[in-house]
Write a protein that holds these residues in place. Sequence first.
Motif, mmCIF file in Angstrom:
data_model
loop_
_atom_site.group_PDB
_atom_site.id
_atom_site.type_symbol
_atom_site.label_atom_id
_atom_site.label_comp_id
_atom_site.label_asym_id
_atom_site.label_seq_id
_atom_site.Cartn_x
_atom_site.Cartn_y
_atom_site.Cartn_z
ATOM 1 N N ALA A 228 38.547 -116.228 -66.356
ATOM 2 C CA ALA A 228 38.310 -115.443 -67.572
ATOM 3 C C ALA A 228 39.237 -114.231 -67.637
ATOM 4 O O ALA A 228 39.775 -113.901 -68.706
ATOM 5 N N GLU A 229 39.447 -113.583 -66.505
ATOM 6 C CA GLU A 229 40.312 -112.413 -66.484
ATOM 7 C C GLU A 229 41.756 -112.786 -66.807
ATOM 8 O O GLU A 229 42.436 -112.071 -67.562
ATOM 9 N N LEU A 230 42.223 -113.886 -66.244
ATOM 10 C CA LEU A 230 43.603 -114.297 -66.523
ATOM 11 C C LEU A 230 43.767 -114.654 -67.995
ATOM 12 O O LEU A 230 44.766 -114.268 -68.629
ATOM 13 N N ARG A 231 42.792 -115.348 -68.547
ATOM 14 C CA ARG A 231 42.865 -115.685 -69.972
ATOM 15 C C ARG A 231 42.892 -114.417 -70.823
ATOM 16 O O ARG A 231 43.642 -114.320 -71.808
ATOM 17 N N HIS A 232 42.109 -113.428 -70.434
ATOM 18 C CA HIS A 232 42.036 -112.174 -71.193
ATOM 19 C C HIS A 232 43.376 -111.447 -71.200
ATOM 20 O O HIS A 232 43.856 -111.032 -72.265
ATOM 21 N N VAL A 233 44.000 -111.280 -70.039
ATOM 22 C CA VAL A 233 45.257 -110.512 -69.994
ATOM 23 C C VAL A 233 46.392 -111.263 -70.671
ATOM 24 O O VAL A 233 47.253 -110.649 -71.320
ATOM 25 N N ASP B 173 41.858 -104.623 -64.687
ATOM 26 C CA ASP B 173 40.585 -103.910 -64.580
ATOM 27 C C ASP B 173 39.843 -103.936 -65.913
ATOM 28 O O ASP B 173 38.612 -104.077 -65.956
ATOM 29 N N GLU B 174 40.581 -103.804 -66.995
ATOM 30 C CA GLU B 174 39.957 -103.887 -68.314
ATOM 31 C C GLU B 174 39.374 -105.278 -68.549
ATOM 32 O O GLU B 174 38.279 -105.413 -69.116
ATOM 33 N N ALA B 175 40.092 -106.313 -68.087
ATOM 34 C CA ALA B 175 39.580 -107.675 -68.235
ATOM 35 C C ALA B 175 38.303 -107.859 -67.439
ATOM 36 O O ALA B 175 37.369 -108.534 -67.884
ATOM 37 N N VAL B 176 38.243 -107.270 -66.258
ATOM 38 C CA VAL B 176 37.030 -107.353 -65.430
ATOM 39 C C VAL B 176 35.872 -106.651 -66.130
ATOM 40 O O VAL B 176 34.745 -107.176 -66.173
ATOM 41 N N ARG B 177 36.140 -105.482 -66.676
ATOM 42 C CA ARG B 177 35.074 -104.756 -67.382
ATOM 43 C C ARG B 177 34.607 -105.522 -68.597
ATOM 44 O O ARG B 177 33.408 -105.582 -68.901
ATOM 45 N N THR B 178 35.536 -106.125 -69.322
ATOM 46 C CA THR B 178 35.175 -106.881 -70.512
ATOM 47 C C THR B 178 34.288 -108.062 -70.159
ATOM 48 O O THR B 178 33.314 -108.367 -70.835
ATOM 49 N N PRO C 218 36.557 -125.754 -63.435
ATOM 50 C CA PRO C 218 35.148 -125.344 -63.557
ATOM 51 C C PRO C 218 35.037 -124.029 -64.306
ATOM 52 O O PRO C 218 35.871 -123.131 -64.151
ATOM 53 N N ALA C 219 34.013 -123.910 -65.106
ATOM 54 C CA ALA C 219 33.843 -122.712 -65.923
ATOM 55 C C ALA C 219 33.725 -121.451 -65.075
ATOM 56 O O ALA C 219 34.086 -120.356 -65.523
ATOM 57 N N ASP C 220 33.220 -121.590 -63.839
ATOM 58 C CA ASP C 220 33.044 -120.429 -62.977
ATOM 59 C C ASP C 220 34.228 -120.206 -62.041
ATOM 60 O O ASP C 220 34.116 -119.497 -61.032
ATOM 61 N N THR C 221 35.388 -120.813 -62.352
ATOM 62 C CA THR C 221 36.579 -120.603 -61.533
ATOM 63 C C THR C 221 36.891 -119.113 -61.440
ATOM 64 O O THR C 221 36.994 -118.426 -62.455
ATOM 65 N N GLU C 222 37.037 -118.628 -60.208
ATOM 66 C CA GLU C 222 37.257 -117.201 -60.003
ATOM 67 C C GLU C 222 38.542 -116.749 -60.681
ATOM 68 O O GLU C 222 39.590 -117.383 -60.534
ATOM 69 N N HIS C 223 38.443 -115.692 -61.450
ATOM 70 C CA HIS C 223 39.563 -115.042 -62.139
ATOM 71 C C HIS C 223 40.066 -115.814 -63.366
ATOM 72 O O HIS C 223 41.045 -115.380 -63.981
#
Length: 226
Positions: A198-203, A219-224, A191-196
């Motif tokens: 987007a952050e995992l993909r970012h790092v 933390d940077e991924a969360v801010r982004t 699901p697109a709203d799976t928790e974390h």
Amino acid sequence: MSAGEPGRPLTAGEVAHSWAADVFAEEGLDDADRLRLAFGLLDLLVEYWVTCEIRFAHQGPDGPLPADVLWDGYRRRLEADGDAETLTYSLWVDWFEDRETAAGAFAGVLGDDIERLVAEPSEGPLRRARRVLDCSGPVPWPVKEAAYRAAARLPVLHAALFAGLRAGYHDLYGDLEPAAALALLDRLELPADTEHLAELRHVLAAGHRNHHRSPGAWDEAVRTRG
């Protein structure tokens, strides 16, 4: 009864600490039967210490224990319905975090039969696969990569595989290769709203291997994302 407090029944934990080691000194039994007896004690007590004594016996001077009996004992219990937290915790902190045992343990509980499991899925083996993937973060990436790729072919395993990838990044002993892990992550149907997610993909896209090596990256991924 407790020797220190006559009349007080022993707890399951006290029984495990008092008797689990003695299983492996039981006369008249071979190593395979002692191991089966230990698993029977685990079924009765559901105590993590029993798994510790199994590992101590396997790695001790009289070890190793018969690998087929050892990993069959884990596999069958991981496939059973009901709580398997004692087993998955044992795999995670004892077998998977130890670089000397991680490869053999992961192969024994999942890696050796993942291709057959994906080709012919059934309820028990799928339950086992989900449980193993979920706690597989510390397993070295070269050991688990092929099994991860196989699991990615089966959407019912995608949530557990995501949990394994996330733990591979966050766990103190977690291990992954960022580019390969990102390519695998992008194959998962989540699901697109799976928790974390987007952050995992970012790092991973930024090339980070582990949260503890790059403590500010998450933390940077969360801010982004925000």
